[in-house]
Scaffold this motif. Structure first.
Motif, PDB file in Angstrom:
ATOM      1  N   GLU A  70      34.130  70.337 -24.699  1.00 47.06           N
ATOM      2  CA  GLU A  70      32.769  71.131 -24.488  1.00 47.06           C
ATOM      3  C   GLU A  70      31.725  70.096 -23.897  1.00 47.06           C
ATOM      4  O   GLU A  70      30.968  70.340 -23.060  1.00 47.06           O
ATOM      5  CB  GLU A  70      32.281  71.786 -25.692  1.00 47.06           C
ATOM      6  N   ARG A  71      31.684  68.763 -24.693  1.00 47.85           N
ATOM      7  CA  ARG A  71      30.747  67.740 -23.996  1.00 47.85           C
ATOM      8  C   ARG A  71      30.824  67.368 -22.651  1.00 47.85           C
ATOM      9  O   ARG A  71      30.076  67.135 -22.082  1.00 47.85           O
ATOM     10  CB  ARG A  71      30.940  66.613 -25.173  1.00 47.85           C
ATOM     11  N   GLU A  72      32.341  67.172 -22.384  1.00 48.19           N
ATOM     12  CA  GLU A  72      32.488  66.784 -21.138  1.00 48.19           C
ATOM     13  C   GLU A  72      32.568  67.822 -19.987  1.00 48.19           C
ATOM     14  O   GLU A  72      32.589  67.665 -18.913  1.00 48.19           O
ATOM     15  CB  GLU A  72      34.132  65.995 -21.172  1.00 48.19           C
ATOM     16  N   GLY A  73      32.704  68.969 -20.493  1.00 50.72           N
ATOM     17  CA  GLY A  73      32.712  70.277 -19.756  1.00 50.72           C
ATOM     18  C   GLY A  73      33.814  70.122 -18.639  1.00 50.72           C
ATOM     19  O   GLY A  73      33.862  70.435 -17.313  1.00 50.72           O
ATOM     20  N   SER A  74      35.292  69.837 -19.419  1.00 54.14           N
ATOM     21  CA  SER A  74      36.390  69.720 -18.480  1.00 54.14           C
ATOM     22  C   SER A  74      37.744  70.089 -19.153  1.00 54.14           C
ATOM     23  O   SER A  74      37.735  70.031 -20.589  1.00 54.14           O
ATOM     24  CB  SER A  74      36.460  68.333 -17.822  1.00 54.14           C
ATOM     25  N   ILE A 112      39.752  69.225 -14.545  1.00 57.32           N
ATOM     26  CA  ILE A 112      39.141  70.456 -13.790  1.00 57.32           C
ATOM     27  C   ILE A 112      38.034  70.612 -14.645  1.00 57.32           C
ATOM     28  O   ILE A 112      37.913  70.550 -15.735  1.00 57.32           O
ATOM     29  CB  ILE A 112      40.133  71.674 -13.784  1.00 57.32           C
ATOM     30  N   GLN A 113      37.054  70.656 -13.659  1.00 60.22           N
ATOM     31  CA  GLN A 113      35.551  70.667 -14.159  1.00 60.22           C
ATOM     32  C   GLN A 113      35.692  72.363 -14.990  1.00 60.22           C
ATOM     33  O   GLN A 113      36.304  73.128 -14.155  1.00 60.22           O
ATOM     34  CB  GLN A 113      34.472  70.783 -13.330  1.00 60.22           C
ATOM     35  N   GLY A 114      34.995  72.713 -15.776  1.00 61.74           N
ATOM     36  CA  GLY A 114      35.130  73.952 -16.550  1.00 61.74           C
ATOM     37  C   GLY A 114      35.224  73.828 -17.852  1.00 61.74           C
ATOM     38  O   GLY A 114      35.337  72.677 -18.682  1.00 61.74           O
ATOM     39  N   GLY A 115      35.472  75.011 -18.554  1.00 58.92           N
ATOM     40  CA  GLY A 115      35.682  75.032 -19.915  1.00 58.92           C
ATOM     41  C   GLY A 115      36.749  75.974 -20.330  1.00 58.92           C
ATOM     42  O   GLY A 115      38.006  75.954 -19.524  1.00 58.92           O
ATOM     43  N   ARG A 116      36.501  76.889 -21.418  1.00 59.05           N
ATOM     44  CA  ARG A 116      37.678  77.617 -21.870  1.00 59.05           C
ATOM     45  C   ARG A 116      37.999  78.831 -20.885  1.00 59.05           C
ATOM     46  O   ARG A 116      39.337  78.847 -20.903  1.00 59.05           O
ATOM     47  CB  ARG A 116      36.975  78.683 -22.915  1.00 59.05           C
ATOM     48  N   PRO A 117      37.286  79.292 -19.998  1.00 58.71           N
ATOM     49  CA  PRO A 117      37.984  80.400 -18.938  1.00 58.71           C
ATOM     50  C   PRO A 117      38.943  79.469 -18.070  1.00 58.71           C
ATOM     51  O   PRO A 117      40.051  80.259 -17.677  1.00 58.71           O
ATOM     52  CB  PRO A 117      36.561  80.782 -18.156  1.00 58.71           C
ATOM     53  N   ASP A 138      43.906  76.198 -30.489  1.00 54.23           N
ATOM     54  CA  ASP A 138      43.140  75.461 -31.518  1.00 54.23           C
ATOM     55  C   ASP A 138      42.022  74.671 -31.255  1.00 54.23           C
ATOM     56  O   ASP A 138      42.034  73.790 -30.469  1.00 54.23           O
ATOM     57  CB  ASP A 138      44.254  74.756 -32.280  1.00 54.23           C
ATOM     58  N   GLN A 139      40.935  74.934 -31.888  1.00 50.39           N
ATOM     59  CA  GLN A 139      39.711  74.321 -31.731  1.00 50.39           C
ATOM     60  C   GLN A 139      39.644  73.038 -32.795  1.00 50.39           C
ATOM     61  O   GLN A 139      39.652  73.354 -34.101  1.00 50.39           O
ATOM     62  CB  GLN A 139      38.532  75.096 -31.827  1.00 50.39           C
ATOM     63  N   GLN A 140      39.199  72.008 -32.338  1.00 51.44           N
ATOM     64  CA  GLN A 140      39.192  70.976 -33.459  1.00 51.44           C
ATOM     65  C   GLN A 140      37.963  70.120 -33.213  1.00 51.44           C
ATOM     66  O   GLN A 140      38.029  69.145 -32.278  1.00 51.44           O
ATOM     67  CB  GLN A 140      40.276  70.037 -33.199  1.00 51.44           C
ATOM     68  N   GLY A 141      36.620  70.536 -33.450  1.00 54.34           N
ATOM     69  CA  GLY A 141      35.655  69.953 -33.265  1.00 54.34           C
ATOM     70  C   GLY A 141      35.294  70.293 -31.669  1.00 54.34           C
ATOM     71  O   GLY A 141      35.225  71.443 -31.532  1.00 54.34           O
ATOM     72  N   ASP A 142      34.879  69.165 -30.966  1.00 51.15           N
ATOM     73  CA  ASP A 142      34.581  69.334 -29.434  1.00 51.15           C
ATOM     74  C   ASP A 142      35.779  69.919 -28.693  1.00 51.15           C
ATOM     75  O   ASP A 142      35.648  70.100 -27.638  1.00 51.15           O
ATOM     76  CB  ASP A 142      33.799  67.862 -29.128  1.00 51.15           C
ATOM     77  N   VAL A 143      36.942  69.443 -29.269  1.00 49.38           N
ATOM     78  CA  VAL A 143      38.243  69.544 -28.453  1.00 49.38           C
ATOM     79  C   VAL A 143      38.812  70.908 -28.835  1.00 49.38           C
ATOM     80  O   VAL A 143      39.118  71.172 -29.945  1.00 49.38           O
ATOM     81  CB  VAL A 143      39.087  68.375 -28.605  1.00 49.38           C
ATOM     82  N   ALA A 144      39.309  71.548 -27.747  1.00 49.84           N
ATOM     83  CA  ALA A 144      40.169  72.764 -27.837  1.00 49.84           C
ATOM     84  C   ALA A 144      41.672  72.353 -27.248  1.00 49.84           C
ATOM     85  O   ALA A 144      41.613  71.695 -26.284  1.00 49.84           O
ATOM     86  CB  ALA A 144      39.646  73.861 -27.196  1.00 49.84           C
TER      87      ALA A 144
END
Length: 163
Positions: A70-74, A112-117, A138-144
């Protein structure tokens, strides 16, 4: 016989991949008695995910498709991440090759720029190409972490196995 020059609607193809994985993700937990929110643990080195169901454990052979921050948005494909054991990149070769063959940047660009979608789309495409049973996130803090489930089986209790 289809025309080799016929253009594929990749957006529709991708939506079908997502729909397929949504349907499979509704089925495998029911099939293995894992409704609700079962406890789980994963082992990246062995490419395993173990669910603790009410009656038994279920062992899944998995492929870590990639991760988002989430922090890096990628989203980063596992084949492009040196921190991920190589077995996952090997299992993704069918996806990477498909991307190269069809000139699909989404499948060949390491980050790839973006997040969960965007990650979910990549996950479902990988699942379609790997003929996966389903997917798991699986979500582990900032990383999925985005896994395809390649095989599922009820764990056999060594103490109860018949000789």
């Amino acid at each position: 016989m289809s025309d080799a020059h016929e253009a594929t609607d990749w957006a529709a193809w991708s939506r079908e991949a997502v729909e397929t994985m949504v349907a499979r993700n509704a089925e495998w937990p029911r099939q293995f008695g894992l409704q609700g929110d079962p406890a789980y643990r994963w082992d990246l080195e062995r490419a395993l995910l173990v669910f603790e169901g009410p009656l038994h454990e279920v062992v899944a052979t998995v492929c870590l498709v990639g991760t988002t921050s989430e922090r890096e948005g990628s989203f980063v494909w596992s084949w492009a991440n040196e921190a991920i054991p190589p077995v996952h990149g090997q299992a993704l070769e069918v996806v990477h090759e498909f991307g190269r063959d069809h000139h699909l940047a989404l499948l060949t660009t390491p980050r790839i720029q973006g997040g969960r979608p965007e990650a979910t789309e990549c996950l479902c495409i990988a699942g379609r190409l790997q003929r996966a049973v389903g997917t798991f996130i699986d979500q582990q803090g900032d990383v999925a972490l985005y896994f395809t489930i390649l095989h599922l089986q009820v764990a056999v209790d060594e103490d109860m196995a018949l000789n």
